[in-house]
Each structure stands twice: as C-alpha cells, then as structure tokens.
Write a protein that holds these residues in place. Structure first.
Motif, PDB file in Angstrom:
ATOM      1  N   GLU A   1       4.313  -1.616  -0.529  1.00 23.30           N
ATOM      2  CA  GLU A   1       4.206  -2.932   0.093  1.00 23.30           C
ATOM      3  C   GLU A   1       4.156  -2.831   1.620  1.00 23.30           C
ATOM      4  O   GLU A   1       3.529  -3.654   2.284  1.00 23.30           O
ATOM      5  N   ASP A   2       4.807  -1.818   2.189  1.00 27.34           N
ATOM      6  CA  ASP A   2       4.735  -1.602   3.634  1.00 27.34           C
ATOM      7  C   ASP A   2       3.335  -1.133   4.033  1.00 27.34           C
ATOM      8  O   ASP A   2       2.821  -1.504   5.087  1.00 27.34           O
ATOM      9  N   PHE A   3       2.730  -0.328   3.189  1.00 33.05           N
ATOM     10  CA  PHE A   3       1.352   0.123   3.428  1.00 33.05           C
ATOM     11  C   PHE A   3       0.424  -1.095   3.484  1.00 33.05           C
ATOM     12  O   PHE A   3      -0.410  -1.223   4.393  1.00 33.05           O
TER      13      PHE A   3
ATOM     14  N   ARG B   1      -7.844  -2.580  -3.370  1.00 35.69           N
ATOM     15  CA  ARG B   1      -9.082  -2.631  -4.144  1.00 35.69           C
ATOM     16  C   ARG B   1      -8.866  -3.097  -5.579  1.00 35.69           C
ATOM     17  O   ARG B   1      -9.809  -3.550  -6.229  1.00 35.69           O
ATOM     18  N   ALA B   2      -7.649  -2.982  -6.075  1.00 32.62           N
ATOM     19  CA  ALA B   2      -7.376  -3.505  -7.406  1.00 32.62           C
ATOM     20  C   ALA B   2      -7.587  -5.012  -7.450  1.00 32.62           C
ATOM     21  O   ALA B   2      -7.881  -5.583  -8.507  1.00 32.62           O
TER      22      ALA B   2
ATOM     23  N   ALA C   1      -4.963   3.272  -7.105  1.00 32.53           N
ATOM     24  CA  ALA C   1      -4.733   3.393  -5.662  1.00 32.53           C
ATOM     25  C   ALA C   1      -3.239   3.326  -5.336  1.00 32.53           C
ATOM     26  O   ALA C   1      -2.724   4.120  -4.529  1.00 32.53           O
ATOM     27  N   ARG C   2      -2.541   2.401  -5.949  1.00 36.44           N
ATOM     28  CA  ARG C   2      -1.102   2.275  -5.709  1.00 36.44           C
ATOM     29  C   ARG C   2      -0.379   3.565  -6.070  1.00 36.44           C
ATOM     30  O   ARG C   2       0.476   4.038  -5.326  1.00 36.44           O
ATOM     31  N   LEU C   3      -0.740   4.148  -7.221  1.00 33.47           N
ATOM     32  CA  LEU C   3      -0.069   5.365  -7.688  1.00 33.47           C
ATOM     33  C   LEU C   3      -0.271   6.514  -6.710  1.00 33.47           C
ATOM     34  O   LEU C   3       0.672   7.256  -6.407  1.00 33.47           O
ATOM     35  N   ALA C   4      -1.498   6.670  -6.198  1.00 39.08           N
ATOM     36  CA  ALA C   4      -1.785   7.757  -5.259  1.00 39.08           C
ATOM     37  C   ALA C   4      -1.002   7.587  -3.966  1.00 39.08           C
ATOM     38  O   ALA C   4      -0.401   8.537  -3.451  1.00 39.08           O
ATOM     39  N   VAL C   5      -0.996   6.374  -3.425  1.00 41.61           N
ATOM     40  CA  VAL C   5      -0.274   6.129  -2.169  1.00 41.61           C
ATOM     41  C   VAL C   5       1.229   6.275  -2.384  1.00 41.61           C
ATOM     42  O   VAL C   5       1.938   6.842  -1.541  1.00 41.61           O
ATOM     43  N   GLN C   6       1.720   5.784  -3.507  1.00 47.79           N
ATOM     44  CA  GLN C   6       3.148   5.924  -3.793  1.00 47.79           C
ATOM     45  C   GLN C   6       3.559   7.381  -3.886  1.00 47.79           C
ATOM     46  O   GLN C   6       4.665   7.743  -3.476  1.00 47.79           O
TER      47      GLN C   6
ATOM     48  N   GLY D   1      -6.182   7.703  -2.300  1.00 45.60           N
ATOM     49  CA  GLY D   1      -5.851   6.368  -2.800  1.00 45.60           C
ATOM     50  C   GLY D   1      -6.780   5.310  -2.229  1.00 45.60           C
ATOM     51  O   GLY D   1      -7.201   4.398  -2.922  1.00 45.60           O
ATOM     52  N   HIS D   2      -7.084   5.408  -0.913  1.00 52.56           N
ATOM     53  CA  HIS D   2      -8.082   4.551  -0.279  1.00 52.56           C
ATOM     54  C   HIS D   2      -7.931   3.100  -0.739  1.00 52.56           C
ATOM     55  O   HIS D   2      -8.856   2.525  -1.320  1.00 52.56           O
ATOM     56  N   PRO D   3      -6.765   2.515  -0.489  1.00 52.22           N
ATOM     57  CA  PRO D   3      -6.491   1.210  -1.102  1.00 52.22           C
ATOM     58  C   PRO D   3      -7.405   0.075  -0.641  1.00 52.22           C
ATOM     59  O   PRO D   3      -7.587  -0.895  -1.381  1.00 52.22           O
TER      60      PRO D   3
END
Length: 243
Positions: A55-57, A76-77, A98-103, A129-131
C-alpha cells in the motif's frame, strides 16, 4: 503506441488529465509532476512506522503522479487486468501477480541484513512486478532509497552508468536470484544520507525523465500465443518466492 485504455484520441497518452498526445510534452509534464511531488513522497515514507507495505508503494505512485494521471496509485490489476505488457523485449509479470512480486521485494528489503546483501534482487522484483502503466522506475527508486536508508546505506546512483544498469536490470528480471544486479550495485554502496538531501540527489539523476523505449502491449492474455509466450518467459525465470 501504448494505448491500454484505447482512448488516446479523446484522453491522450495513458488517459492523462490534460489529454496530451505529444510524447515529448507528456514526458516533460510527467517529470515536472514527479519533481514537484518528490519531497511529499519522501515525507510519506519517513512517517511510516514498521515495515513498508504494498500500500505504501501504491501511495508513493499516487503522490508522485496524481497531478497528471487520474489513475495514479492504481495498479495494473485494476487498470489493465488482461493486458500483457513488455518493454524493450522484457516481459513484466501478469497484472494479477504484480502485488506478489512487489511484496516479495519488500519482504527482502524490510530485512536490513538482507537488504544490504541483495539490493539488486529487491530492485529486480519491483521492476518485474511493474505495478503501474507508467512511472514505475521513479516510484521504485523512491521506495528503494527508503529501504536502503533504513538499512544504513545508500546507492550512489550518480556513479552508475544508465546503460550498464539497464542491462543488468533486464538480465536480473530474466534470470532472477543469480545476483546479477546485486553484483552491479554493491560496488556503488555508500554511507547513508539524511532524507533532507534526497530530493536534490534524486532530482538530479540522469535517466529519470521518462525518455527511453516505450511500453508495448503484447496482447491479451486470452490469446493463446500471448499466454504461451508469457508462460515460457516465466518458466525460464524459474524464481521461487520466499527463497
């Protein structure tokens, strides 16, 4: 042209608030928003207690770019859930992941010991992740800088080479967990810097103005060929979360 919303004619590039279509003007306006909002984003992270979260990202992206993109802070989701996105031959992860990669990048980065050992792996996970549809590089740089600060060091980005860094980053995304980007970044580790100087430091870095290869829509994941190409890219990556 990258037009995931399919409304370029009426809303401009990536549905921006000014309906601007000229790519050079878009890049300049976007970067002006980044520079104007950078201190606010740094302050947001400095006030966060405890581990940084996904969420901070999202919040950093919203702060940096909400003056230009109405969808700032949405990943992107939400904005392009069925579209495969590539850039300069690199495939980014499925929007749903994307969330999983960034997390996973944050899991490593929030551990001070691991962050000092694997700063490149963290960067690679954020990049894969490239959200967001745009502004990923600048967003992840701000978050990464905060994680480095919490671990007691900084990356002296002004000493790096843009071309060498991007090559290492592309290789890291394609073959993660092998230390490729770690090996590139670790020689540029320096002493931690006070947050008060981050704005000037980050604003002055070359290559943050959005110039470079455009994104490309590889197609819809419902297309069998696109889906097969993505699965093959994932198979070659062979990266296990939580290793």
């Amino acid at each position: 042209m990258f037009d995931p919303f399919r409304d370029f004619a009426t809303a401009g590039y990536l549905r921006n608030r000014f309906a601007e279509k000229d790519s050079k003007i878009v890049q300049e306006l976007e970067h002006q928003m980044f520079r104007a909002s950078l201190e606010e984003a740094i302050t947001h992270l400095s006030r966060r207690r405890g581990a940084l979260r996904y969420e901070d990202f999202l919040a950093v992206h919203r702060i940096l770019f909400e003056g230009f993109y109405p969808w700032a802070g949405e990943d992107r989701a939400t904005t392009a859930p069925d579209i495969a996105v590539t850039k300069a031959g690199t495939w980014f992860c499925h929007p749903a992941h994307a969330r999983l990669a960034v997390q996973e990048g944050l899991r490593i980065g929030n551990d001070r010991r691991l962050m000092r050992q694997r700063p490149g792996e963290v960067t690679g996970l954020f990049a894969y992740g490239h959200p967001f549809l745009d502004g990923n590089g600048r967003t992840m740089l701000v978050v990464h800088t905060e994680l480095c600060h919490r671990a007691g060091f900084c990356i002296e980005w002004h000493r790096t080479s843009k071309s060498a860094y991007l090559t290492a980053l592309s290789d890291e995304i394609a073959t993660p967990g092998k230390g490729i980007l770690d090996n590139y970044l670790l020689p540029f580790v320096g002493e931690g810097l006070h947050r008060q100087v981050w704005g000037g430091m980050l604003n002055g870095l070359p290559g943050l103005d959005g110039q470079g290869p455009d994104h490309a829509v590889a197609g819809n994941y419902a297309n069998a060929e696109v889906s097969d190409q993505y699965r093959e890219f994932e198979r070659r990556r062979d990266y296990r979360i939580g290793r």
